[in-house]
Design a protein around this motif. Structure first.
Motif, PDB file in Angstrom:
ATOM      1  N   LYS A  88      22.100 105.865  93.717  1.00 26.36           N
ATOM      2  CA  LYS A  88      21.960 107.090  94.520  1.00 26.36           C
ATOM      3  C   LYS A  88      21.360 108.236  93.708  1.00 26.36           C
ATOM      4  O   LYS A  88      20.886 109.229  94.270  1.00 26.36           O
TER       5      LYS A  88
ATOM      6  N   GLU B 223      28.390 104.325  82.030  1.00 27.29           N
ATOM      7  CA  GLU B 223      28.517 103.491  83.237  1.00 27.29           C
ATOM      8  C   GLU B 223      27.367 102.504  83.371  1.00 27.29           C
ATOM      9  O   GLU B 223      27.550 101.379  83.857  1.00 27.29           O
TER      10      GLU B 223
ATOM     11  N   THR C 289      23.262  99.615  87.818  1.00 27.56           N
ATOM     12  CA  THR C 289      24.253  99.350  88.867  1.00 27.56           C
ATOM     13  C   THR C 289      23.799  99.902  90.221  1.00 27.56           C
ATOM     14  O   THR C 289      23.068 100.901  90.290  1.00 27.56           O
ATOM     15  N   GLU C 290      24.270  99.261  91.259  1.00 27.86           N
ATOM     16  CA  GLU C 290      23.986  99.740  92.611  1.00 27.86           C
ATOM     17  C   GLU C 290      24.731 101.041  92.880  1.00 27.86           C
ATOM     18  O   GLU C 290      24.237 101.931  93.566  1.00 27.86           O
ATOM     19  N   LYS C 291      25.902 101.166  92.290  1.00 28.99           N
ATOM     20  CA  LYS C 291      26.733 102.351  92.504  1.00 28.99           C
ATOM     21  C   LYS C 291      25.988 103.645  92.164  1.00 28.99           C
ATOM     22  O   LYS C 291      26.078 104.637  92.895  1.00 28.99           O
ATOM     23  N   ASN C 292      25.241 103.614  91.081  1.00 25.71           N
ATOM     24  CA  ASN C 292      24.556 104.819  90.624  1.00 25.71           C
ATOM     25  C   ASN C 292      23.100 104.907  91.061  1.00 25.71           C
ATOM     26  O   ASN C 292      22.390 105.841  90.678  1.00 25.71           O
TER      27      ASN C 292
END
Length: 525
Positions: free
Chosen positions: A353, A380, A348-351
């Motif tokens: 980071k 996730e 995912t792009e969310k993670n």
């Protein structure tokens, strides 16, 4: 094509010599002190080394080839042939009913396809699609144990019946007759990890009959490495199958004193069959983050593993097993620590980071305890997370590099912010270990990158500069070749490589990638 004034290192390990090299179509036509010809592309190789293209015996480009048919990080370091189907977990064979669960299981190693749907079930289907796509490097393929086991008996954690063993043998023979050059297993990865020695013995008899190679990520590279090696040597002794240990190493400070025993076992194995191993020149490895979980967590596949991670009572059992260990299981948290395992890729792009951060840093950012942070993170990401981990010491890397059984590989996972071996393995050896440290000679290093792996995997027309062989070639500056990839900035191409030639066609020249894809599918026989 005519290559003039070359310093040839032919791949045999013998000293370099000066000669001209004439290429006709996809092969080496003539090697002489001086060749004159007209109407040819001429490369003046004065002051440069010309050697065979490199063979990466442990590659994870199986899916990447569809999105990047050049596999640019590989071709730019001089790799002209890759061996796919590694660790017993790959793309074919694959029955439609297992497609969804297997895509998730495979994502941490080989990534996902962005440019196309899965359109194959067998190795023959996969070869057909690659040929249709057209690729820059040559490829060969190993039948993956996990895929075979899944086709016959699903993803259950149990002993195979005699009937199932016979069915698995039929599948292996089918895929080797389609052109696979060997059989791979990853005995830390489900469902391969569920197999006992008797299963491996039965399956390796077919591999032996087909004159293939048994390529093994052994059960342990850490606490149980001695027993693990003894299991593989027993298989070699009883079946005579050729053995190739994947990404060979000794993990964990507590196990570094086993190097003498390890070398004695390599010597012993050579009494029974052909024994070899590949190695990358780093003290950190790379794989799926899900390997930190005990094997029983994966029983039944990815979806069930995720449900187990959501259960608080199961989490307590997982934590207990990691803290106390399980017999025969490589405990990555124990030998690398939360602070020694770094994230390379997420689904995912969310993670995203968290890419480049270690598990302890991630826990701090999430304001959670380390175990809880890792479990939630895996949920996730549906377990599709790549990582690298620090496991070894430099002196063992060098010692194993000098073993006669050794050849070079990348074992490169290609997604996200990868391990630097994806971009730098071969130039790193030529620059750091040959030129700077003097660990081995340039001629011997080239042998371990070309002729040696070709011999191990019976790639008869590759790995040597010899008349009649395929024209897979590399031209480089021995005084400048060096890797630039680091753990913090891994996506950097090496320096010092002038030309990469695959099957007689220039793929890279002076830093420029050419829009051609001359790679071939190399089949058994």
């Amino acid at each position: 094509m005519l290559i003039k004034n070359a310093l040839l290192i032919d791949g045999t390990g013998k000293e370099r010599f000066k000669a001209d090299l004439l290429i006709e179509k996809d092969g080496i036509k003539e090697i002489k002190k001086e060749i004159s010809t007209n109407d040819k592309t001429i490369i003046n190789a004065e002051g440069y080394i010309v050697c065979p293209g490199f063979i990466d015996t442990h590659s994870h480009s199986d899916l990447k080839l569809f999105d990047d048919p050049y596999v640019e990080p590989k071709i730019r370091q001089g790799i002209t042939t890759e061996i796919l189907g590694q660790d017993g977990v790959s793309v074919a064979p694959l029955l439609p009913e297992y497609l969804g669960v297997w895509q998730k299981n495979l994502a941490g190693l080989d990534g996902v396809i962005k440019s196309m749907d899965w359109e194959w079930q067998t190795v023959a289907d996969y070869f057909h699609l690659l040929a249709k796509k057209k690729i820059a490097p040559n490829i060969a393929y190993l039948v993956p144990h996990g895929n075979v086991r899944m086709e016959v008996m699903g993803l259950e954690n149990r002993k195979a019946t005699l009937a199932e063993l016979e069915d698995m043998k039929v599948v292996i023979r089918r895929e080797m007759e389609a052109g696979a050059i060997g059989f791979s297993t990853g005995l830390i990865y489900p469902p391969c990890a569920y197999a006992d020695t008797e299963e491996l013995l039965a399956l390796c008899k077919v591999v032996k009959d087909c004159d293939g190679v048994f390529v093994v990520h052994q059960r342990s590279e850490a606490d149980q490495i001695i027993d693990s090696m003894k299991e593989i040597i027993l298989i070699a002794k009883k079946t005579g199958v050729k053995i190739h240990f994947s990404h060979f190493k000794i993990c964990g400070r507590n196990n570094w004193n086993k190097i003498d025993q390890v070398e004695e076992l390599l010597d012993e194995a050579g009494k029974y069959t052909q024994v070899s191993f590949d190695q990358y020149p780093y003290i950190a490895g790379s794989t799926m983050l899900s390997v930190i979980l005990p094997p029983w967590v994966h029983d039944g596949g990815t979806e069930i593993a995720i449900e187990r991670l959501k259960d608080e009572s199961v989490r307590k059992r997982i934590i207990s097993d990691i803290e106390n260990g399980l017999p025969g299981w490589d405990n990555f948290i124990e030998f690398a620590g939360f602070d020694g395992i770094y994230i390379t890729d997420t689904r995912t792009e969310k993670n995203s980071k968290y890419i480049g951060k270690n598990l302890l840093e991630i826990a701090e950012l999430r304001k959670q305890k380390p175990f809880e942070a890792v479990f939630d993170f895996l949920i996730e990401e549906e377990i599709a997370v790549g990582m690298y981990d620090y496991y070894g010491r430099e002196e063992d890397v060098v010692r194993l590099m000098c073993r006669p059984e050794q050849n070079v590989c990348t074992d490169g996972l290609l997604g996200g912010k990868p391990h630097p071996r994806v971009y730098g393995t071969y130039p790193r050896i030529l620059g750091r270990y040959v030129r700077e440290k003097g660990v081995i000679s340039l001629e011997k290093a080239i042998y371990k990158m070309s002729c040696k792996p070709a011999q191990v995997f019976n790639l008869k027309d590759r790995g040597l500069i010899e008349e009649g062989k395929k024209a897979d070639l590399l031209i480089f500056d021995e005084n400048k070749i060096i890797d630039k990839a680091t753990f913090t900035e891994p996506c950097q191409f090496p320096e010092g490589i002038q030309f990469v030639i695959v099957n007689g066609q220039i793929v890279i020249s002076k830093g420029i990638k050419h829009n051609i894809r001359p790679g071939e599918i190399i089949k058994r026989g």
